[in-house]
Design an enzyme around this catalytic site. Structure first.
Site, PDB file in Angstrom:
ATOM      1  N   CYS A 133      70.874  49.193  33.739  1.00 34.54           N
ATOM      2  CA  CYS A 133      71.116  48.134  32.752  1.00 34.54           C
ATOM      3  C   CYS A 133      71.393  48.699  31.374  1.00 34.54           C
ATOM      4  CB  CYS A 133      69.954  47.143  32.714  1.00 34.54           C
ATOM      5  SG  CYS A 133      68.454  47.815  31.995  1.00 34.54           S
ATOM      6  N   ARG A 164      66.585  42.549  18.605  1.00 36.47           N
ATOM      7  CA  ARG A 164      65.738  42.448  19.799  1.00 36.47           C
ATOM      8  C   ARG A 164      64.881  41.201  19.729  1.00 36.47           C
ATOM      9  NH1 ARG A 164      64.369  43.107  24.417  1.00 36.47           N
ATOM     10  NH2 ARG A 164      62.494  44.348  24.401  1.00 36.47           N
ATOM     11  N   LYS A 215      70.797  39.476  36.299  1.00 34.48           N
ATOM     12  CA  LYS A 215      71.258  40.663  35.577  1.00 34.48           C
ATOM     13  C   LYS A 215      70.107  41.571  35.151  1.00 34.48           C
ATOM     14  CE  LYS A 215      72.220  39.515  30.730  1.00 34.48           C
ATOM     15  NZ  LYS A 215      73.174  39.735  29.643  1.00 34.48           N
ATOM     16  N   ASP A 216      68.880  41.056  35.186  1.00 34.20           N
ATOM     17  CA  ASP A 216      67.726  41.898  34.860  1.00 34.20           C
ATOM     18  C   ASP A 216      67.125  42.576  36.093  1.00 34.20           C
ATOM     19  OD1 ASP A 216      67.883  41.302  32.152  1.00 34.20           O
ATOM     20  OD2 ASP A 216      66.673  39.488  32.380  1.00 34.20           O
ATOM     21  N   ARG A 236      77.137  47.302  26.270  1.00 34.26           N
ATOM     22  CA  ARG A 236      78.329  46.729  26.878  1.00 34.26           C
ATOM     23  C   ARG A 236      79.079  45.825  25.892  1.00 34.26           C
ATOM     24  NH1 ARG A 236      78.968  41.719  28.633  1.00 34.26           N
ATOM     25  NH2 ARG A 236      76.764  41.287  28.290  1.00 34.26           N
ATOM     26  N   ARG A 237      78.340  44.947  25.235  1.00 39.85           N
ATOM     27  CA  ARG A 237      78.986  44.042  24.272  1.00 39.85           C
ATOM     28  C   ARG A 237      79.525  44.823  23.078  1.00 39.85           C
ATOM     29  NH1 ARG A 237      73.896  40.028  24.945  1.00 39.85           N
ATOM     30  NH2 ARG A 237      74.692  38.860  26.728  1.00 39.85           N
ATOM     31  N   ARG A 240      65.493  35.750  18.233  1.00 37.07           N
ATOM     32  CA  ARG A 240      66.815  36.162  17.760  1.00 37.07           C
ATOM     33  C   ARG A 240      67.487  35.084  16.924  1.00 37.07           C
ATOM     34  NH1 ARG A 240      69.676  40.095  22.159  1.00 37.07           N
ATOM     35  NH2 ARG A 240      67.740  40.966  22.912  1.00 37.07           N
ATOM     36  N   ASN A 250      63.029  37.809  22.184  1.00 38.83           N
ATOM     37  CA  ASN A 250      63.538  36.771  23.079  1.00 38.83           C
ATOM     38  C   ASN A 250      64.496  35.852  22.309  1.00 38.83           C
ATOM     39  OD1 ASN A 250      61.983  34.767  21.736  1.00 38.83           O
ATOM     40  ND2 ASN A 250      60.204  35.322  22.969  1.00 38.83           N
ATOM     41  N   THR A 281      73.622  42.601  18.286  1.00 40.18           N
ATOM     42  CA  THR A 281      73.501  42.704  19.746  1.00 40.18           C
ATOM     43  C   THR A 281      72.885  44.062  20.058  1.00 40.18           C
ATOM     44  OG1 THR A 281      74.620  42.729  21.880  1.00 40.18           O
ATOM     45  CG2 THR A 281      75.863  43.622  20.044  1.00 40.18           C
TER      46      THR A 281
HETATM   47  C1  DPM Z   1      70.522  42.868  30.208  1.00 39.93           C
HETATM   48  C2  DPM Z   1      71.261  42.926  29.004  1.00 39.93           C
HETATM   49  C3  DPM Z   1      70.746  41.913  28.175  1.00 39.93           C
HETATM   50  C4  DPM Z   1      69.701  41.245  28.898  1.00 39.93           C
HETATM   51  C5  DPM Z   1      72.348  43.935  28.707  1.00 39.93           C
HETATM   52  C6  DPM Z   1      73.765  43.320  28.697  1.00 39.93           C
HETATM   53  C7  DPM Z   1      71.187  41.625  26.782  1.00 39.93           C
HETATM   54  C8  DPM Z   1      70.450  42.513  25.795  1.00 39.93           C
HETATM   55  C9  DPM Z   1      70.762  42.214  24.374  1.00 39.93           C
HETATM   56  C10 DPM Z   1      70.649  43.739  31.384  1.00 39.93           C
HETATM   57  N1  DPM Z   1      69.584  41.881  30.110  1.00 39.93           N
HETATM   58  O1  DPM Z   1      73.979  42.122  28.885  1.00 39.93           O
HETATM   59  O2  DPM Z   1      74.726  44.084  28.459  1.00 39.93           O
HETATM   60  O3  DPM Z   1      71.512  41.258  24.048  1.00 39.93           O
HETATM   61  O4  DPM Z   1      70.225  42.919  23.537  1.00 39.93           O
HETATM   62  C11 DPM Z   1      69.127  38.803  29.272  1.00 39.93           C
HETATM   63  C12 DPM Z   1      69.623  37.530  28.817  1.00 39.93           C
HETATM   64  C13 DPM Z   1      69.723  36.700  29.964  1.00 39.93           C
HETATM   65  C14 DPM Z   1      69.263  37.455  31.044  1.00 39.93           C
HETATM   66  C15 DPM Z   1      69.946  37.164  27.427  1.00 39.93           C
HETATM   67  C16 DPM Z   1      71.374  37.476  27.010  1.00 39.93           C
HETATM   68  C17 DPM Z   1      70.144  35.238  30.045  1.00 39.93           C
HETATM   69  C18 DPM Z   1      71.472  35.014  30.722  1.00 39.93           C
HETATM   70  C19 DPM Z   1      71.546  35.228  32.225  1.00 39.93           C
HETATM   71  C20 DPM Z   1      68.840  40.067  28.468  1.00 39.93           C
HETATM   72  N2  DPM Z   1      68.889  38.694  30.597  1.00 39.93           N
HETATM   73  O5  DPM Z   1      72.065  38.304  27.610  1.00 39.93           O
HETATM   74  O6  DPM Z   1      71.816  36.862  26.012  1.00 39.93           O
HETATM   75  O7  DPM Z   1      70.829  34.590  33.010  1.00 39.93           O
HETATM   76  O8  DPM Z   1      72.402  36.030  32.618  1.00 39.93           O
END
Ligand code: DPM
Length: 363
Positions: free
Chosen positions: A260, A166, A97-98, A148-149, A172, A168, A144
């Protein structure tokens, strides 16, 4: 030893073999994810020498700004891709997702591993144990930084407030537990599980509450597009259903020109009936969730056993190299994503996303 860009090692018997170097971000989650891929490779290829190279990325250095405000799409991937390009590493493990939906030329996704639980999860402040989003008191603050959330949950749970958080995962959780700022935070179940923090998950959010991000829960291995040896090596890591779901999800987001930092969410399922079907639900939201568009489409992913005509052309278009997975199924999955994006665009998705982007930039 050998000349050329790669690193070699000579064992006690004088046998020379190539060292496979794996690039990773330095966060604990990134290390755990990379180690799990390294362990799988070691099991499949006991003779290879693996080396893990840790690197900091822009996304790791900017800790105080919400992701959606930084605007740089390849926040977590750029430095790692530079290292790939310079042959300092041979593969890089990412949370899919990143990864931007379009990779720079010269790179490809060589493997998409079996998806973990793709849903989001609620992690409560210890004092709220036993509560759910429904039963948290009026005006409880939920942490958050995901647009999206926030968009989906604001609409669904109007008694709650949402604030950015914000850092890691470790940071959090600390911010949640050691202060009184947040009643709960929302995180991907997959990340929590990989960190061994499943016990902190008090609620998994189903699609009726919060649909997930494109690629959420899946790990991707990025490689040099022309490195056939490494591509062959990592291709066995592909999970066919995950690949097809993620091809559809990524095509959907790419075609919406999402990135993203916009409120876009998906839900995919593979169902076996007479033919194998892939279902994709996609949605776009205004920042407060009051305006939204959501549609579902499906396609067959039964392998039609056609000879894949233009493998190179597909790799370019789809961005994933998966020679062993049916070409027609990949094409159908990609078309599904594009068709769904077009359907939402015809209903006004572009306008919703443009306003969301402008309001977010002005925040
Ligand atoms: C992206 C988002 C977030 C990450 C945006 C979204 C969350 C940002 C936030 C694109 N990347 O999800 O709408 O919560 O402020 C990220 C996480 C993981 C990969 C952590 C998470 C782990 C889970 C995975 C950050 N990237 O979303 O809690 O492997 O999918």
């Amino acid at each position: 030893m050998e000349e050329g860009p790669y690193k070699y090692i000579r064992d006690g018997n004088g046998k020379v073999s190539r060292v496979i170097r794996i690039g990773t971000r330095k966060s604990q989650l990134a290390r755990i994810q990379t180690d799990s891929v390294a362990a799988k490779l070691k099991e499949l290829y006991p003779d290879v020498h693996l080396e893990i190279v840790g690197m900091s990325t822009t996304g790791d250095k900017i800790l105080d700004t919400a992701l959606s405000k930084i605007g740089e799409k390849s926040l977590f991937t750029k430095e790692l891709e530079n290292a790939l390009e310079r042959n300092e590493v041979d593969l890089v493990v990412h949370s899919l997702k990143d990864l931007p939906t379009t990779l720079p030329p010269g790179f490809t996704i060589g493997a998409v591993l079996k998806r973990e639980n793709p849903h989001d999860a609620v992690v409560l402040h210890p004092k709220n144990m036993g509560k759910t989003l429904d039963t948290l008191p009026q005006n409880s603050v939920i942490g958050t930084s995901s647009l999206r959330r926030a968009a989906q949950l604001k609409k669904r749970f109007p008694h709650l407030e949402f604030k950015d958080i914000r850092g890691n995962l470790n940071t959090r959780l600390k911010k949640l537990d050691e202060k009184e700022d947040f009643a709960a935070i929302i995180l991907a179940a997959a990340g929590l599980k990989r960190m061994g923090w499943d016990n902190r998950i008090s609620q998994i959010l189903g699609p009726e509450d919060c649909m997930y991000a494109v690629g959420q829960g899946a790990l991707a291995v990025e490689v040099r597009a022309r490195d056939v040896d490494i591509l062959e090596m990592v291709s066995v890591l592909h999970d066919p259903d995950t690949v097809l779901r993620c091809i559809a999800e990524r095509a959907f987001l790419r075609h919406l020109e999402g990135g993203c930092s916009v409120p876009v969410a998906v839900h995919t399922e593979v169902k076996d009936s007479q033919v194998r079907m892939l279902y994709l639900t996609g949605a776009v939201y205004s920042l407060d969730g009051s305006d939204s568009l959501k549609e579902t489409m499906q396609t067959s992913i039964t392998d039609l056993n056609k000879i894949p005509e233009e493998v190179d052309e597909r790799v370019q278009r789809v961005g994933v190299t998966a020679d062993k997975i049916g070409g027609p199924a990949q094409d159908n999955a990609e078309k599904l994503g594009i068709d769904l994006a077009n359907l939402l665009l015809s209903k006004g998705a572009k306008e919703i996303l443009t306003v969301a982007r402008q309001l977010n930039d002005a925040r």
